[in-house]
Scaffold this active site. Structure first.
Site: not given
Ligand code: GAR
Length: 210
Positions: A12-13, A90-91, A107, A109
């Site tokens: 959740g950053t 992630m779903k 979103n 990415h």
């Molecule tokens: C982030 O880097 C986001 O871009 C990625 O998950 C991470 C979540 O970090 N998302 C994906 O890979 C989507 N396909 P966070 O929970 O610290 O925000």
């Protein structure tokens, strides 16, 4: 003011960066709800600490992916959510879900799409030996990491970067880009045209009336 929900699965950053941007009025919309598919997501703690309502529904408590998504949609409508921001969710959202919020789901990415889709894009770019990577913010359709691109920024990967260093660079970039994209959305300045092209409209000029 529009109301939005952030969907999370992990640390959740990005959510944290969004909470701060809302508090500083850099995002002028109400973060009404944080939704997670994972009870253990640290992001839920961040939301609770910020005093934001949370909701967690776990897929395995439902018979089918359709019934799961249908229930989430019901909760979103009850909470009067106007748009949804995925931040490490992630779903894959079903076609049914996406149709309920057409071009109203964003979103982030951690790569320059269409390169390195999936759940571990930073690691994939690193081990592939990519020389350039970056961040993509896009609208969500029913295919993974696929919808129309809103914003993309890339950078050269320094040759001596470790995976951890690269992760930190990508995350810092995400945290600065995502709130800006969300604010553009709330100002109704993102126009999805023919095909996949998203135009960012100029801010309307303020006329001074004397
Ligand atoms: C982030 O880097 C986001 O871009 C990625 O998950 C991470 C979540 O970090 N998302 C994906 O890979 C989507 N396909 P966070 O929970 O610290 O925000």
């Amino acid at each position: 003011m529009q109301r939005f929900a952030v969907f999370v699965s992990g640390n959740g950053t990005n959510l944290q960066a969004i909470i701060e941007a809302v508090n500083q009025k850099k995002i002028k919309a109400e973060l009404a709800l944080v939704f997670s598919n994972n009870r253990k997501a640290y992001a839920l703690k961040r939301a609770e600490e910020a005093g934001i309502k949370t909701l967690c529904l776990v897929r395995k408590d439902y018979a089918t992916p359709q019934s799961y998504d249908r229930d989430i949609v019901i909760y979103m409508k009850e909470a009067k959510i106007d748009f949804i921001v995925l931040a490490g969710y992630m779903k894959l959202l079903s076609a049914f879900f996406v149709k309920e919020f057409p071009n109203r789901i964003l979103n982030v990415h951690p790569s320059l799409l269409p390169a390195f889709r999936g759940k571990q894009a930073i690691k994939d770019a690193f081990t592939y030996g990519a020389k350039v990577t970056g961040v993509t913010i896009h609208f969500v359709d029913d295919k993974m990491d696929h919808g129309p691109i809103i914003m993309q920024e890339g950078f050269k990967i320094p040759p001596d970067d470790t995976l951890e260093m690269l992760e930190a660079r990508v995350h810092t970039l995400e945290h600065s880009m995502y709130p800006k994209a969300i604010q553009l959305y709330t100002e109704d300045r993102l126009k999805v045209g023919k095909g996949r092209k998203v135009r960012i409209l100029e801010r309307p000029k303020v006329e001074h009336i004397h």
